[in-house]
Write a protein that holds these residues in place. Structure first.
Motif, PDB file in Angstrom:
ATOM      1  N   ALA A 187       0.857  -1.305  -0.175  1.00 15.23           N
ATOM      2  CA  ALA A 187       0.033   0.063  -0.035  1.00 15.23           C
ATOM      3  C   ALA A 187       0.893   1.118  -0.001  1.00 15.23           C
ATOM      4  CB  ALA A 187      -0.861  -0.015   1.199  1.00 15.23           C
ATOM      5  N   PHE A 188       1.925   1.190   0.747  1.00 14.05           N
ATOM      6  CA  PHE A 188       2.815   2.413   0.771  1.00 14.05           C
ATOM      7  C   PHE A 188       3.404   2.629  -0.613  1.00 14.05           C
ATOM      8  CE2 PHE A 188       7.708   2.840   0.449  1.00 14.05           C
ATOM      9  CZ  PHE A 188       7.620   4.184   0.608  1.00 14.05           C
ATOM     10  N   LEU A 189       3.823   1.393  -1.363  1.00 13.57           N
ATOM     11  CA  LEU A 189       4.294   1.660  -2.633  1.00 13.57           C
ATOM     12  C   LEU A 189       3.245   2.420  -3.725  1.00 13.57           C
ATOM     13  CD1 LEU A 189       6.071  -1.814  -3.240  1.00 13.57           C
ATOM     14  CD2 LEU A 189       7.270   0.547  -2.805  1.00 13.57           C
ATOM     15  N   ALA A 190       1.992   1.866  -3.567  1.00 17.31           N
ATOM     16  CA  ALA A 190       0.945   2.212  -4.530  1.00 17.31           C
ATOM     17  C   ALA A 190       0.377   3.846  -3.999  1.00 17.31           C
ATOM     18  CB  ALA A 190      -0.325   1.250  -4.355  1.00 17.31           C
ATOM     19  N   GLU A 191       0.189   3.959  -2.871  1.00 17.37           N
ATOM     20  CA  GLU A 191      -0.580   5.144  -2.241  1.00 17.37           C
ATOM     21  C   GLU A 191       0.313   6.258  -1.867  1.00 17.37           C
ATOM     22  OE1 GLU A 191      -3.176   3.456   0.712  1.00 17.37           O
ATOM     23  OE2 GLU A 191      -3.952   1.889  -0.417  1.00 17.37           O
ATOM     24  N   THR A 192       1.475   5.949  -1.512  1.00 12.52           N
ATOM     25  CA  THR A 192       2.340   7.150  -1.045  1.00 12.52           C
ATOM     26  C   THR A 192       3.586   7.314  -2.026  1.00 12.52           C
ATOM     27  OG1 THR A 192       1.690   6.459   1.226  1.00 12.52           O
ATOM     28  CG2 THR A 192       3.802   7.871   1.019  1.00 12.52           C
ATOM     29  N   LEU A 193       4.453   6.267  -2.257  1.00 16.35           N
ATOM     30  CA  LEU A 193       5.680   6.458  -2.910  1.00 16.35           C
ATOM     31  C   LEU A 193       5.407   6.653  -4.308  1.00 16.35           C
ATOM     32  CD1 LEU A 193       8.693   6.734  -2.825  1.00 16.35           C
ATOM     33  CD2 LEU A 193       8.818   4.260  -3.308  1.00 16.35           C
ATOM     34  N   LYS A 194       4.562   5.798  -4.991  1.00 18.00           N
ATOM     35  CA  LYS A 194       4.209   6.185  -6.383  1.00 18.00           C
ATOM     36  C   LYS A 194       3.703   7.554  -6.603  1.00 18.00           C
ATOM     37  CE  LYS A 194       2.500   4.085 -10.757  1.00 18.00           C
ATOM     38  NZ  LYS A 194       2.103   5.318 -11.354  1.00 18.00           N
ATOM     39  N   PRO A 195       2.663   7.984  -6.158  1.00 17.89           N
ATOM     40  CA  PRO A 195       2.181   9.447  -6.443  1.00 17.89           C
ATOM     41  C   PRO A 195       3.349  10.567  -6.129  1.00 17.89           C
ATOM     42  CG  PRO A 195       0.659   8.044  -4.998  1.00 17.89           C
ATOM     43  CD  PRO A 195       1.676   7.162  -5.280  1.00 17.89           C
ATOM     44  N   TYR A 196       4.123  10.162  -4.973  1.00 24.49           N
ATOM     45  CA  TYR A 196       5.290  11.134  -5.012  1.00 24.49           C
ATOM     46  C   TYR A 196       6.193  11.343  -6.054  1.00 24.49           C
ATOM     47  CZ  TYR A 196       9.334  13.450  -3.062  1.00 24.49           C
ATOM     48  OH  TYR A 196      10.625  14.224  -3.020  1.00 24.49           O
ATOM     49  N   ILE A 197       6.542  10.351  -6.452  1.00 28.10           N
ATOM     50  CA  ILE A 197       7.641  10.361  -7.686  1.00 28.10           C
ATOM     51  C   ILE A 197       6.588  10.836  -8.923  1.00 28.10           C
ATOM     52  CG2 ILE A 197       8.592   8.504  -9.267  1.00 28.10           C
ATOM     53  CD1 ILE A 197       9.926   8.876  -6.694  1.00 28.10           C
ATOM     54  N   ASP A 198       5.446  10.383  -9.313  1.00 24.43           N
ATOM     55  CA  ASP A 198       4.885  10.854 -10.275  1.00 24.43           C
ATOM     56  C   ASP A 198       4.646  12.410 -10.405  1.00 24.43           C
ATOM     57  OD1 ASP A 198       4.767   8.325 -11.467  1.00 24.43           O
ATOM     58  OD2 ASP A 198       2.643   7.845 -10.712  1.00 24.43           O
ATOM     59  N   SER A 199       4.408  13.015  -9.111  1.00 23.30           N
ATOM     60  CA  SER A 199       4.093  14.240  -9.059  1.00 23.30           C
ATOM     61  C   SER A 199       5.578  15.112  -9.046  1.00 23.30           C
ATOM     62  CB  SER A 199       3.377  14.661  -7.788  1.00 23.30           C
ATOM     63  OG  SER A 199       4.162  14.214  -6.618  1.00 23.30           O
ATOM     64  N   HIS A 200       6.489  14.616  -8.586  1.00 26.12           N
ATOM     65  CA  HIS A 200       7.932  15.248  -8.295  1.00 26.12           C
ATOM     66  C   HIS A 200       8.843  15.080  -9.600  1.00 26.12           C
ATOM     67  CE1 HIS A 200       6.470  15.676  -4.330  1.00 26.12           C
ATOM     68  NE2 HIS A 200       7.436  16.786  -4.122  1.00 26.12           N
TER      69      HIS A 200
END
Length: 294
Positions: free
Chosen positions: A131-144
């Motif tokens: 869930a961390f990978l899907a809901e926290t890390l990936k959105p961060y990477i895609d937005s930055h």
């Protein structure tokens, strides 16, 4: 500043002989709210990233200590940075952003498994980690960063329990992770839980899955035979659940062992097979790569 990405030289300022190549940045303490902890995250940017406005596929990897740097590795590094730098010289279409998350030390086996192995006393936090990978890390990477965020451009890969959590994450979040690489994939510990989960799901025919097992994973011949049977079962179950046979690859690695030495040598072939599909999608005239070990 611990959760700000910095050039690796500003973070790893000790006297160790670091072996990092290219533009690698580090977030020292990326928050993992799902597990109430934090972890170091490494971000490799392709050679051409700062020379234009192109967007890139992303490869997520586990055991980040071992991915880029000998000085932080447990055994030997994978050399992912050197591999991708060389591939970029051959063909820039193979360039990707790589995001590698450090394992949690003595928490690794818990975080990389979604079931609990009562006999050995580990597991149970894999659902939160995924869930961390899907809901926290990936959105961060895609937005930055300039990413191609669609599942067909998003890869996830690892070895051993890292392979196991990669497959689990990909089948749980098929709308986010479309390509998965599982090297030395193991499932001896879960009483068939991941097989049951795959059978319960309708897998997307767009999913692309690589699994491998080495002939010499351990010095126990019976265990090695069982490990091979497990990966064969996983491969067959994935196909039965909806992934076309052409998109589900299984390699038995001659002489392959359960260590970074084998995994680092295998990585270029695994990456090339996963990324070639992305490359062909962006340019349909590109031919397929061969399956060296098939």
């Amino acid at each position: 500043m611990n959760n700000v990405p910095l050039p690796w030289r500003e973070v790893l300022a000790d006297e160790a002989a670091h072996t990092i190549t290219g533009d690698v940045r580090i977030i020292e303490a990326f928050p993992i709210p799902q597990l109430q902890t934090e972890r170091r995250v490494w971000i490799y940017l392709p050679k051409s990233y700062n020379r234009g406005d192109r967007s890139y596929p992303v490869l997520y990897m586990h055991d980040g200590q071992n991915v880029f740097n000998q000085a932080t590795s447990w055994g030997s590094e994978w050399g992912v940075d050197e591999t991708l730098e060389q591939m970029a010289l051959e063909d820039s279409a193979f360039e990707s952003i790589v995001v590698a998350i450090d394992h949690g030390g003595d928490k690794r086996n818990n975080e990389y498994n979604f079931t609990i192995n009562a006999e050995y006393g580990f597991g149970g936090q894999g659902e939160g980690y995924a869930a961390f990978l899907a809901e926290t890390l990936k959105p961060y990477i895609d937005s930055h960063y300039r990413t191609l965020p669609e599942p067909e451009h998003t890869m996830i890969a690892g070895s051993s329990f890292g392979a196991y959590i990669s497959l689990y994450t990909a089948i749980r979040y098929q709308d986010l992770f479309g390509r998965v690489g599982g090297i030395s994939f193991v499932m001896w510990h879960d009483n068939g839980a991941i097989i049951q989960l795959i059978r319960q799901l309708d897998l997307s025919p767009a999913l692309r899955v690589y699994l491998s097992i080495g002939e010499l994973e351990t010095d126990n011949t019976d265990f090695n035979k069982l490990a091979g049977e497990h990966v064969t079962l996983a491969h067959q179950t994935i196909i039965a659940a909806g992934v076309p046979e052409s998109r589900a690859r299984f390699d038995l690695i001659p002489g392959g062992e359960h260590n970074e030495g084998t995994w680092s040598k295998l990585f270029p072939e695994v990456y090339r097979w996963l990324a070639a599909a992305i490359k062909r999608k962006l340019n349909p005239n590109i031919p397929s790569v061969s399956n060296r070990y098939r």
